[in-house]
Design an enzyme around this catalytic site. Structure first.
Site, PDB file in Angstrom:
ATOM      1  N   GLN A 193     -10.121  -3.701  -2.983  1.00  0.00           N
ATOM      2  CA  GLN A 193     -11.370  -3.152  -2.462  1.00  0.00           C
ATOM      3  C   GLN A 193     -12.535  -3.502  -3.391  1.00  0.00           C
ATOM      4  O   GLN A 193     -13.627  -3.880  -2.943  1.00  0.00           O
ATOM      5  CB  GLN A 193     -11.252  -1.630  -2.311  1.00  0.00           C
ATOM      6  CG  GLN A 193     -12.534  -0.960  -1.873  1.00  0.00           C
ATOM      7  CD  GLN A 193     -12.947  -1.301  -0.453  1.00  0.00           C
ATOM      8  OE1 GLN A 193     -12.145  -1.190   0.461  1.00  0.00           O
ATOM      9  NE2 GLN A 193     -14.196  -1.718  -0.265  1.00  0.00           N
ATOM     10  N   ARG A 245       0.870  -1.189   0.000  1.00  0.00           N
ATOM     11  CA  ARG A 245       0.000   0.000   0.000  1.00  0.00           C
ATOM     12  C   ARG A 245       0.900   1.231   0.000  1.00  0.00           C
ATOM     13  O   ARG A 245       1.783   1.357   0.848  1.00  0.00           O
ATOM     14  CB  ARG A 245      -0.904   0.045   1.226  1.00  0.00           C
ATOM     15  CG  ARG A 245      -1.464   1.451   1.438  1.00  0.00           C
ATOM     16  CD  ARG A 245      -2.575   1.542   2.418  1.00  0.00           C
ATOM     17  NE  ARG A 245      -3.763   0.882   1.925  1.00  0.00           N
ATOM     18  CZ  ARG A 245      -4.990   1.127   2.397  1.00  0.00           C
ATOM     19  NH1 ARG A 245      -5.169   2.006   3.370  1.00  0.00           N
ATOM     20  NH2 ARG A 245      -6.028   0.491   1.903  1.00  0.00           N
ATOM     21  N   ARG A 290     -13.647  -7.566   2.705  1.00  0.00           N
ATOM     22  CA  ARG A 290     -12.241  -7.335   2.352  1.00  0.00           C
ATOM     23  C   ARG A 290     -11.398  -8.556   2.726  1.00  0.00           C
ATOM     24  O   ARG A 290     -10.472  -8.941   2.022  1.00  0.00           O
ATOM     25  CB  ARG A 290     -11.692  -6.110   3.103  1.00  0.00           C
ATOM     26  CG  ARG A 290     -12.318  -4.768   2.752  1.00  0.00           C
ATOM     27  CD  ARG A 290     -12.117  -4.419   1.300  1.00  0.00           C
ATOM     28  NE  ARG A 290     -10.731  -4.568   0.896  1.00  0.00           N
ATOM     29  CZ  ARG A 290      -9.731  -3.720   1.185  1.00  0.00           C
ATOM     30  NH1 ARG A 290      -9.983  -2.624   1.855  1.00  0.00           N
ATOM     31  NH2 ARG A 290      -8.492  -3.951   0.779  1.00  0.00           N
ATOM     32  N   HIS A 298      -7.235   0.729  -6.448  1.00  0.00           N
ATOM     33  CA  HIS A 298      -7.484  -0.027  -5.206  1.00  0.00           C
ATOM     34  C   HIS A 298      -8.237  -1.317  -5.580  1.00  0.00           C
ATOM     35  O   HIS A 298      -9.397  -1.503  -5.221  1.00  0.00           O
ATOM     36  CB  HIS A 298      -8.302   0.834  -4.245  1.00  0.00           C
ATOM     37  CG  HIS A 298      -8.293   0.353  -2.820  1.00  0.00           C
ATOM     38  ND1 HIS A 298      -7.563  -0.735  -2.387  1.00  0.00           N
ATOM     39  CD2 HIS A 298      -8.934   0.825  -1.707  1.00  0.00           C
ATOM     40  CE1 HIS A 298      -7.758  -0.917  -1.096  1.00  0.00           C
ATOM     41  NE2 HIS A 298      -8.583   0.014  -0.664  1.00  0.00           N
ATOM     42  N   CYS A 322     -16.150   2.448   0.672  1.00  0.00           N
ATOM     43  CA  CYS A 322     -14.989   1.612   1.007  1.00  0.00           C
ATOM     44  C   CYS A 322     -14.523   1.810   2.444  1.00  0.00           C
ATOM     45  O   CYS A 322     -13.869   0.936   3.008  1.00  0.00           O
ATOM     46  CB  CYS A 322     -13.857   1.871   0.030  1.00  0.00           C
ATOM     47  SG  CYS A 322     -13.381   3.610  -0.084  1.00  0.00           S
ATOM     48  N   ASP A 361     -16.941   7.795  -1.771  1.00  0.00           N
ATOM     49  CA  ASP A 361     -15.640   7.640  -1.111  1.00  0.00           C
ATOM     50  C   ASP A 361     -15.291   9.003  -0.518  1.00  0.00           C
ATOM     51  O   ASP A 361     -15.955  10.013  -0.810  1.00  0.00           O
ATOM     52  CB  ASP A 361     -14.589   7.200  -2.153  1.00  0.00           C
ATOM     53  CG  ASP A 361     -13.206   6.953  -1.553  1.00  0.00           C
ATOM     54  OD1 ASP A 361     -13.082   6.816  -0.325  1.00  0.00           O
ATOM     55  OD2 ASP A 361     -12.226   6.900  -2.342  1.00  0.00           O
TER      56      ASP A 361
END
Ligand code: CP
Ligand code: NVA
Length: 335
Positions: free
Chosen positions: A142, A112, A317, A139, A278, A235
């Protein structure tokens, strides 16, 4: 309980969802659903027995870090968390050298950070699978969880419409655009003109969507854009690393808040629509810094509504990252 999966991601990295075929992406969602049922039945397997996974995190994380650590341990492996200042990457040591060292010791690396070029460099040199746990651009893990949550709620993906309202050029918007196109879902990206996604990515995802009977639409008017959506998605307005742009971004995105009025504008009745985010989210929770500003991208009434599936999504996740690691590292039939 036995599991079957296509071993097509064996030893492969996933840096964006463009790295796998449409069928491979959907098989990861199916595997994650099976792994979730298996865990609910009380089974902790050995699919990652003695596998060692490195977790390199340049940015903060609650979900991605914990999802990966728990998924690895659930299946008999172990994970090593390496924060930005714990290792030499980006300081005394180059990406290729770090990749070659870690690849000699670990069976897989989840990264990440900021730059997509770094995760690409790791994948190029590590000789073990590298997974993108979020960069400025993408991402992908996700979106696997997002698709899984949609599948759980509607029993299908193809033909559904997801309307994303907010920062139209961030990592989530980009990855949702790819994931929806590959799943045959219509994707509406509702964003101000200043935050449009890259034209090349729009063109590329439009071609993928068309091959799957779906569309990619860019809109600027929230109420018109969400009409007919099955999934409303938003988001944060200021992604990690963009804090200097906070004031401008808040002013630009204020008309794009997902609230009860916008839910009503979908024209869907409760039960025919879900809300996804998310996370983390600024939704007026008094325990967060939103005390400073009030709700931002989503109102509390939407965030806490029965049609909000954000905590199922967060749990997913773990199942989807597990599916990704299992498909890359485990032997089919080992379950
Ligand atoms: N959604 C997500 O990636 O959350 P974290 O930043 O907590 O990992
Ligand atoms: N766009 C957000 C996603 C967080 C999971 C960010 O990059 O901060």
């Amino acid at each position: 309980m036995s599991l079957t999966w296509m071993p097509s991601l064996k030893n492969r990295s996933l840096l964006t969802l463009l790295d796998c075929s449409d069928a491979e992406m959907l098989s990861l969602v199916d595997l994650a659903l099976a792994l979730k049922a298996r865990r609910r039945a009380g089974v902790r397997g050995d699919l990652l027995h003695r596998r060692q996974i490195a977790l390199i995190f340049e940015k903060s994380s609650t979900r991605t870090r914990c999802a990966t650590s728990v998924a690895v341990r659930d299946e008999g492996g172990s994970a090593e968390y390496l924060a930005r200042n714990d290792i030499h990457l980006g300081g005394k040591e180059s990406v290729p050298d770090t990749a070659r060292v870690l690849g000699r010791m670990f069976d897989g690396i989840l990264f990440r950070g900021f730059s997509q070029r770094v995760v690409e460099g790791l994948a190029q040199h590590a000789r073990v699978p590298v997974w993108n746990g979020l960069t400025d651009e993408y991402h992908p893990t996700q979106v696997l969880a997002d698709l899984m949550t949609i599948q759980e709620n509607f029993g299908r993906l193809r033909g559904l419409t997801l309307a994303y309202v907010g920062d139209g050029r961030n990592n989530m918007a980009n990855s949702l655009m790819i994931g929806c196109a590959k799943a045959g879902m219509n994707f509406v990206n509702c964003t101000p003109k200043e935050l449009m996604p890259q034209a090349a990515l729009v063109e590329q995802t439009r071609a993928i969507a068309a091959a799957n009977g779906a569309t990619i639409t860019i809109g600027h008017d929230p109420r018109a854009s969400v009409r007919g959506a099955h999934v409303l998605y938003t988001d944060v307005w200021v992604s990690m690393g963009e804090e200097a742009q906070k004031a401008d971004r808040l002013a630009l995105l204020k008309p794009y808040q997902v609230n009860a009025g916008l839910v009503e504008a979908t024209g869907r009745s409760p039960g025919d629509l879900i809300f996804l985010h998310c996370l983390p989210a600024f939704h007026d929770d008094q325990t967060t810094v939103t005390q400073e500003t009030g709700a931002l991208e989503v109102s509390d009434e939407v965030f806490e509504a029965p049609y909000s599936k954000v905590f199922d999504q967060a749990e997913n996740r773990m199942h989807t990252i597990k599916a990704l690691m299992v498909s890359a590292l485990a032997d089919p039939g080992a379950a």
